[in-house]
Design a protein around this motif. Structure first.
Motif, PDB file in Angstrom:
ATOM      1  N   VAL A  62       1.004  -1.236   0.140  1.00  0.00           N
ATOM      2  CA  VAL A  62      -0.149  -0.778   0.010  1.00  0.00           C
ATOM      3  C   VAL A  62       0.922   1.333  -0.154  1.00  0.00           C
ATOM      4  CG1 VAL A  62      -1.365   1.255   1.353  1.00  0.00           C
ATOM      5  CG2 VAL A  62      -1.652  -1.148   1.221  1.00  0.00           C
ATOM      6  N   MET A  63       0.740   2.412  -0.857  1.00  0.00           N
ATOM      7  CA  MET A  63       1.139   3.304  -0.837  1.00  0.00           C
ATOM      8  C   MET A  63       0.420   3.956  -0.706  1.00  0.00           C
ATOM      9  SD  MET A  63       3.263   2.569  -4.817  1.00  0.00           S
ATOM     10  CE  MET A  63       4.398   4.097  -4.504  1.00  0.00           C
ATOM     11  N   GLY A  64       0.647   5.196   0.563  1.00  0.00           N
ATOM     12  CA  GLY A  64       0.062   6.234   1.152  1.00  0.00           C
ATOM     13  C   GLY A  64       0.913   7.530   0.733  1.00  0.00           C
ATOM     14  N   VAL A  65      -0.153   8.669   0.399  1.00  0.00           N
ATOM     15  CA  VAL A  65      -0.055   9.716   0.172  1.00  0.00           C
ATOM     16  C   VAL A  65      -0.653  10.753   0.896  1.00  0.00           C
ATOM     17  CG1 VAL A  65      -0.520  12.301  -1.740  1.00  0.00           C
ATOM     18  CG2 VAL A  65      -0.721   9.424  -2.165  1.00  0.00           C
ATOM     19  N   TYR A  66       0.588  11.769   1.565  1.00  0.00           N
ATOM     20  CA  TYR A  66      -0.016  12.210   2.397  1.00  0.00           C
ATOM     21  C   TYR A  66       0.708  13.774   2.824  1.00  0.00           C
ATOM     22  CZ  TYR A  66       0.043   7.996   4.811  1.00  0.00           C
ATOM     23  OH  TYR A  66       0.134   6.585   4.404  1.00  0.00           O
ATOM     24  N   ALA A  67       0.426  14.788   3.326  1.00  0.00           N
ATOM     25  CA  ALA A  67       0.681  16.119   3.149  1.00  0.00           C
ATOM     26  C   ALA A  67       1.088  16.008   4.350  1.00  0.00           C
ATOM     27  CB  ALA A  67      -0.571  17.143   3.596  1.00  0.00           C
ATOM     28  N   VAL A  68       2.287  16.678   4.650  1.00  0.00           N
ATOM     29  CA  VAL A  68       4.120  16.347   6.018  1.00  0.00           C
ATOM     30  C   VAL A  68       3.371  17.717   6.670  1.00  0.00           C
ATOM     31  CG1 VAL A  68       6.241  16.501   6.700  1.00  0.00           C
ATOM     32  CG2 VAL A  68       5.054  14.651   4.552  1.00  0.00           C
ATOM     33  N   VAL A 135      -7.603   9.776  -4.719  1.00  0.00           N
ATOM     34  CA  VAL A 135      -7.001  11.125  -4.455  1.00  0.00           C
ATOM     35  C   VAL A 135      -7.760  12.147  -4.196  1.00  0.00           C
ATOM     36  CG1 VAL A 135      -6.232  13.501  -4.846  1.00  0.00           C
ATOM     37  CG2 VAL A 135      -4.510  11.199  -5.549  1.00  0.00           C
ATOM     38  N   ALA A 136      -8.198  11.729  -2.988  1.00  0.00           N
ATOM     39  CA  ALA A 136      -9.722  12.677  -2.373  1.00  0.00           C
ATOM     40  C   ALA A 136     -10.053  13.620  -3.459  1.00  0.00           C
ATOM     41  CB  ALA A 136      -9.285  13.175  -0.663  1.00  0.00           C
ATOM     42  N   PRO A 137     -11.230  14.171  -3.394  1.00  0.00           N
ATOM     43  CA  PRO A 137     -11.330  15.133  -4.341  1.00  0.00           C
ATOM     44  C   PRO A 137     -10.710  16.542  -4.200  1.00  0.00           C
ATOM     45  CG  PRO A 137     -13.119  13.397  -3.929  1.00  0.00           C
ATOM     46  CD  PRO A 137     -12.157  13.353  -2.767  1.00  0.00           C
ATOM     47  N   GLU A 138     -10.388  16.719  -2.622  1.00  0.00           N
ATOM     48  CA  GLU A 138      -9.502  18.032  -2.111  1.00  0.00           C
ATOM     49  C   GLU A 138      -8.532  18.404  -2.706  1.00  0.00           C
ATOM     50  OE1 GLU A 138     -10.037  15.609   1.126  1.00  0.00           O
ATOM     51  OE2 GLU A 138     -11.829  15.873  -0.047  1.00  0.00           O
ATOM     52  N   SER A 139      -7.686  17.102  -3.277  1.00  0.00           N
ATOM     53  CA  SER A 139      -6.516  17.116  -3.257  1.00  0.00           C
ATOM     54  C   SER A 139      -5.900  16.654  -4.850  1.00  0.00           C
ATOM     55  CB  SER A 139      -5.942  16.387  -2.186  1.00  0.00           C
ATOM     56  OG  SER A 139      -5.995  16.468  -1.388  1.00  0.00           O
TER      57      SER A 139
END
Length: 205
Positions: A62-68, A135-139
């Motif tokens: 699983v590859m997660g995408v995050y804002a740090v 990817v979440a709509p807001e991102s």
């Protein structure tokens, strides 16, 4: 992810915001994944019971995408008086550091707000099936999805014993996107060449 697989990560700054893509399962928000599964964007999926979802994720890459987000300041020592005299209950509550929205290791650690994910069903050596790209709509509109797929391609390119990578794409733009960014090709080309005959079974059979 298999215990023998060391987590990988990629970082990028977009408009002064740092983003992280990581294969570390400890960072994944199960609530984020389940909420995504429940949306129309992921029409092929559905929300899962917690134990089932845990099993799915632990047996996938699983590859997660995050804002740090910036790290928390270090906690005050016993010699340093607290200010104010009564510590904030929010900061005293460990769940603040491990909420559904932010992941981290407490004071001094980065906070990670999950923005998206992708999942490989794989043996980590020969076969990789890419699914659940989200990817979440807001991102959206920031290039995060394209970056996520480029990281997926880097993983595939690093596998010397890869036999086959697969995915299900929508016709038109989806097909063109994965051809360009992941090096995929329409399996119908292999069918026409007489090399393979795709077969499948869905949940209703």
């Amino acid at each position: 992810m298999a215990a023998s697989q060391k987590p990988r990560e990629w970082r990028r700054t977009i408009s002064d915001q740092e983003y992280l893509i990581s294969t570390d399962l400890n960072n994944i928000s199960h609530d984020f994944v389940n909420n995504a599964y429940a949306t129309d964007d992921m029409y092929w999926a559905k929300a899962m019971p917690a134990a089932i979802l845990r099993n799915i994720l632990s047996n996938s890459l699983v590859m997660g995408v995050y804002a740090v987000q910036p790290p928390f300041p270090p906690a005050k020592t016993a010699e340093e008086p607290s200010s104010p005299d009564t510590p904030s209950p929010t900061l005293e509550d460990p769940s603040f550091y491990f909420s559904n929205e932010f992941q981290g290791n407490g004071a001094g650690a980065e906070k990670l707000e999950q923005m998206g994910f992708a999942r490989f069903v794989t043996d980590h050596v020969t076969v990789f099936y890419l699914t659940d790209v989200y990817v979440a709509p807001e991102s959206r509109g920031k290039g995060l999805g394209k970056w996520l797929i480029s990281c997926c391609r880097e993983i595939l390119d690093s596998k010397p014993h890869l036999m086959r990578a697969m995915l299900m794409a929508s016709p038109g733009e989806g097909k063109q996107f994965y051809e360009k960014n992941l090096g995929m090709r329409d399996m119908q080309e292999e069918v026409a060449e007489g090399h393979v005959l795709p077969m499948t079974r869905n949940r209703n059979q």
